[in-house]
Design a protein around this motif. Structure first.
Motif, PDB file in Angstrom:
ATOM      1  N   PRO A   1       0.825  -1.212   0.000  1.00 57.21           N
ATOM      2  CA  PRO A   1       0.000   0.000   0.000  1.00 57.21           C
ATOM      3  C   PRO A   1       0.861   1.265   0.000  1.00 57.21           C
ATOM      4  N   THR A   2       0.312   2.319  -0.629  1.00 54.82           N
ATOM      5  CA  THR A   2       1.015   3.612  -0.643  1.00 54.82           C
ATOM      6  C   THR A   2       0.509   4.428   0.531  1.00 54.82           C
ATOM      7  N   PRO A   3       1.219   5.348   1.047  1.00 54.82           N
ATOM      8  CA  PRO A   3       2.625   5.673   0.847  1.00 54.82           C
ATOM      9  C   PRO A   3       3.517   4.702   1.611  1.00 54.82           C
ATOM     10  N   ALA A   4       4.663   4.421   1.043  1.00 52.73           N
ATOM     11  CA  ALA A   4       5.630   3.536   1.688  1.00 52.73           C
ATOM     12  C   ALA A   4       7.020   3.897   1.190  1.00 52.73           C
ATOM     13  N   GLU A   5       8.001   3.741   2.076  1.00 53.17           N
ATOM     14  CA  GLU A   5       9.393   3.949   1.674  1.00 53.17           C
ATOM     15  C   GLU A   5      10.000   2.584   1.374  1.00 53.17           C
ATOM     16  N   ILE A   6      10.506   2.453   0.163  1.00 50.90           N
ATOM     17  CA  ILE A   6      11.040   1.182  -0.311  1.00 50.90           C
ATOM     18  C   ILE A   6      12.552   1.316  -0.461  1.00 50.90           C
ATOM     19  N   HIS A   7      13.272   0.407   0.176  1.00 51.14           N
ATOM     20  CA  HIS A   7      14.738   0.370   0.078  1.00 51.14           C
ATOM     21  C   HIS A   7      15.097  -0.518  -1.116  1.00 51.14           C
ATOM     22  N   ILE A   8      15.872   0.038  -2.044  1.00 49.71           N
ATOM     23  CA  ILE A   8      16.295  -0.703  -3.228  1.00 49.71           C
ATOM     24  C   ILE A   8      17.688  -1.271  -2.958  1.00 49.71           C
TER      25      ILE A   8
END
Length: 146
Positions: free
Chosen positions: A116-123
């Motif tokens: 779900p948004t908003p989310a911080e995604i670590h690449i």
């Protein structure tokens, strides 16, 4: 013809013999340490290079907002991007921005419906398999080849 021999026996192995004061080599003078360690001589400053303060500030993550997600490349992952072709002579920030320019839409699309948004995604980047792992907290939520 008689040869004078030293009447004292030789010292046992591992024990240094003392030579008379006249036969000893002169000792080198001992230099005193400078009173102010910040005022080192040019010889000591050349032996101990100082850290470049501008390098510390450049190690920051790179972020990109895309489709409600905040994508983040940490400094360790930016360093891994240096293994990719065409990375020579470019800064970490440039490499991160270029990576996001080409991959941000695909990365965000792979998360749609699952995260779900908003989310911080670590690449997390693996340059050898050419894959990006998308992590939310401590879980991998997607893998995208690039």
């Amino acid at each position: 013809m008689a040869i004078d021999k030293d009447p004292s026996p030789p010292p046992p192995p591992g024990v240094a013999s003392e030579a008379p004061a006249a036969e000893r080599a002169p000792e080198a003078p001992v230099e005193a340490a400078p009173a102010d360690p910040g005022r080192a001589t040019s010889a000591s400053s050349a032996a101990a290079p100082r850290a470049r303060p501008d390098l510390i500030d450049t190690r920051r993550p790179v972020y990109r907002e895309c489709q409600g997600y905040r994508l983040r490349l940490d400094p360790a992952d930016l360093a891994r991007l240096r293994e990719l072709p065409g990375a020579r002579g470019r800064s970490d920030e440039e490499l991160g921005e270029t990576f996001f320019d080409g991959q941000a839409e695909r990365l965000a699309a792979s998360l749609t419906g699952d995260v779900p948004t908003p989310a911080e995604i670590h690449i997390v980047v693996d340059p050898y398999s050419r894959q990006a792992f998308l992590a939310l907290a401590n879980r991998i939520r997607g893998i995208v080849s690039f």
